[in-house]
Motif scaffolding. Sequence first.
Motif, PDB file in Angstrom:
ATOM      1  N   TYR A  54       0.979  -1.193  -0.021  1.00  0.00           N
ATOM      2  CA  TYR A  54      -0.057  -0.108   0.004  1.00  0.00           C
ATOM      3  C   TYR A  54       0.640   1.214  -0.031  1.00  0.00           C
ATOM      4  O   TYR A  54       1.906   1.418   0.678  1.00  0.00           O
ATOM      5  N   PRO A  55       0.543   2.473  -0.796  1.00  0.00           N
ATOM      6  CA  PRO A  55      -0.645   2.352  -1.600  1.00  0.00           C
ATOM      7  C   PRO A  55      -0.189   2.014  -3.167  1.00  0.00           C
ATOM      8  O   PRO A  55      -1.271   2.427  -3.938  1.00  0.00           O
ATOM      9  N   PHE A  56       0.969   1.419  -3.410  1.00  0.00           N
ATOM     10  CA  PHE A  56       0.974   0.993  -4.781  1.00  0.00           C
ATOM     11  C   PHE A  56       0.234   0.019  -5.085  1.00  0.00           C
ATOM     12  O   PHE A  56      -0.682  -0.030  -6.170  1.00  0.00           O
ATOM     13  N   VAL A  57       0.025  -1.303  -4.438  1.00  0.00           N
ATOM     14  CA  VAL A  57      -0.895  -2.170  -4.668  1.00  0.00           C
ATOM     15  C   VAL A  57      -1.025  -3.173  -3.148  1.00  0.00           C
ATOM     16  O   VAL A  57      -0.144  -3.171  -2.430  1.00  0.00           O
ATOM     17  N   SER A  58      -2.308  -2.957  -2.730  1.00  0.00           N
ATOM     18  CA  SER A  58      -2.623  -3.840  -1.693  1.00  0.00           C
ATOM     19  C   SER A  58      -4.143  -4.385  -1.720  1.00  0.00           C
ATOM     20  O   SER A  58      -5.053  -3.844  -2.608  1.00  0.00           O
ATOM     21  N   PRO A  59      -4.756  -5.259  -0.972  1.00  0.00           N
ATOM     22  CA  PRO A  59      -6.060  -5.741  -1.002  1.00  0.00           C
ATOM     23  C   PRO A  59      -7.021  -4.683  -0.531  1.00  0.00           C
ATOM     24  O   PRO A  59      -6.834  -4.399   0.503  1.00  0.00           O
ATOM     25  N   ASP A  60      -8.115  -4.722  -1.022  1.00  0.00           N
ATOM     26  CA  ASP A  60      -9.147  -3.986  -0.363  1.00  0.00           C
ATOM     27  C   ASP A  60      -9.839  -5.052   0.476  1.00  0.00           C
ATOM     28  O   ASP A  60      -9.568  -6.238   0.902  1.00  0.00           O
ATOM     29  N   ALA A  61     -10.988  -4.686   1.046  1.00  0.00           N
ATOM     30  CA  ALA A  61     -11.831  -5.488   2.069  1.00  0.00           C
ATOM     31  C   ALA A  61     -12.257  -6.771   1.431  1.00  0.00           C
ATOM     32  O   ALA A  61     -12.291  -7.736   2.291  1.00  0.00           O
ATOM     33  N   SER A  62     -12.620  -6.846   0.311  1.00  0.00           N
ATOM     34  CA  SER A  62     -12.845  -8.075  -0.507  1.00  0.00           C
ATOM     35  C   SER A  62     -11.714  -9.032  -1.015  1.00  0.00           C
ATOM     36  O   SER A  62     -11.927 -10.074  -1.563  1.00  0.00           O
ATOM     37  N   GLY A  63     -10.433  -8.421  -0.887  1.00  0.00           N
ATOM     38  CA  GLY A  63      -9.155  -9.228  -1.162  1.00  0.00           C
ATOM     39  C   GLY A  63      -8.626  -8.730  -2.394  1.00  0.00           C
ATOM     40  O   GLY A  63      -7.769  -9.231  -3.210  1.00  0.00           O
ATOM     41  N   LYS A  64      -9.586  -8.049  -3.251  1.00  0.00           N
ATOM     42  CA  LYS A  64      -9.401  -7.342  -4.725  1.00  0.00           C
ATOM     43  C   LYS A  64      -8.056  -6.321  -4.557  1.00  0.00           C
ATOM     44  O   LYS A  64      -8.020  -5.569  -3.700  1.00  0.00           O
ATOM     45  N   PRO A  65      -6.918  -6.543  -5.440  1.00  0.00           N
ATOM     46  CA  PRO A  65      -5.873  -5.811  -5.280  1.00  0.00           C
ATOM     47  C   PRO A  65      -6.534  -4.293  -5.869  1.00  0.00           C
ATOM     48  O   PRO A  65      -6.946  -3.983  -6.904  1.00  0.00           O
ATOM     49  N   VAL A  66      -5.925  -3.270  -5.245  1.00  0.00           N
ATOM     50  CA  VAL A  66      -6.290  -1.880  -5.732  1.00  0.00           C
ATOM     51  C   VAL A  66      -5.029  -1.214  -5.229  1.00  0.00           C
ATOM     52  O   VAL A  66      -4.221  -1.553  -4.484  1.00  0.00           O
ATOM     53  N   GLY A  67      -4.754   0.140  -5.771  1.00  0.00           N
ATOM     54  CA  GLY A  67      -3.930   1.055  -5.600  1.00  0.00           C
ATOM     55  C   GLY A  67      -3.201   1.756  -6.777  1.00  0.00           C
ATOM     56  O   GLY A  67      -3.869   1.552  -8.077  1.00  0.00           O
TER      57      GLY A  67
END
Length: 288
Positions: A54-67
């Motif tokens: 994070y914040p380049f890439v990390s999981p959201d609450a559902s486990g989906k990569p975001v960033g």
Amino acid sequence: MNRIPLRRALGALGLAALTAASVTACGGGDSAAGDDFGLAQPGTITAAVTAGDYPFVSPDASGKPVGLLVDLNNLIADRMHLKIVYKTTTVQAGLPGLTSGQYDLMSVGLVASDERKKSVAFTKAIFWGQNVVVVPASSTAKSIPDLAGKRVGAGANSTQEDFAKKKMTTSQLVSEATDGAGVNQLLAGNLDAMVLGSTHVGQIFTEHPGKLKVALTSPQDQPGAEAVNKKLTKFLDAYNTELTALANDGTFLKLYQKYFPNLPYPTQMYQFWPSIQQQIEKQGKPTP
């Protein structure tokens, strides 16, 4: 660049979901246009990500990569008429997977060191950070000599681990699987210090208010970039062309300021992206 710990809000189920899942974003054109890039799966970029960047890439609450890098690479894949799929791994496992052709791109901010360049290629620069040595709030350490003989953690195969091996030779280096794991060990009293990237520290302090502080900082020697399989020269050229276009039209700076709202754009990056320097000057933004 650097790897970043998980947000506190994520539970074990969210992390497990990210580890197990592959998330695909579709490109806007015909995927067959990218078949001649030599990708692991024709028409699809297979991008390795880590679970603590994070914040380049990390999981959201559902486990989906975001960033930032997810947003950026989704745009680039679309412009290249490719799909993109994200698969979770670690830097330690991801780099060998990249060289073996399991992945095409490692979507993590990594310093393009001479040692790494022996096995992988790198995109154009995406960030320039600092190594930050974090200690418990009660610690009196303010310099590298103060940590002589102490247990100092750093993420495995990270820029911070390279820094610790090179500069903190009198400390006992402990290799941690992720930054998040290392911070937990630091808070539990099993480490005396943890080396983090500058982009991670604000989030860490937000997650653990009043428990940690900065002992010292040291600028990184080189910028961070994404790693690419060395055989994919045509893909890398095309990727850099689209990255340049997004830098020149202001898209990359907008993404940077979205994900790093309190961190001025590094002036060291101006040598790579003079167009971004011009954009910053027009905004009248302060520099570090």
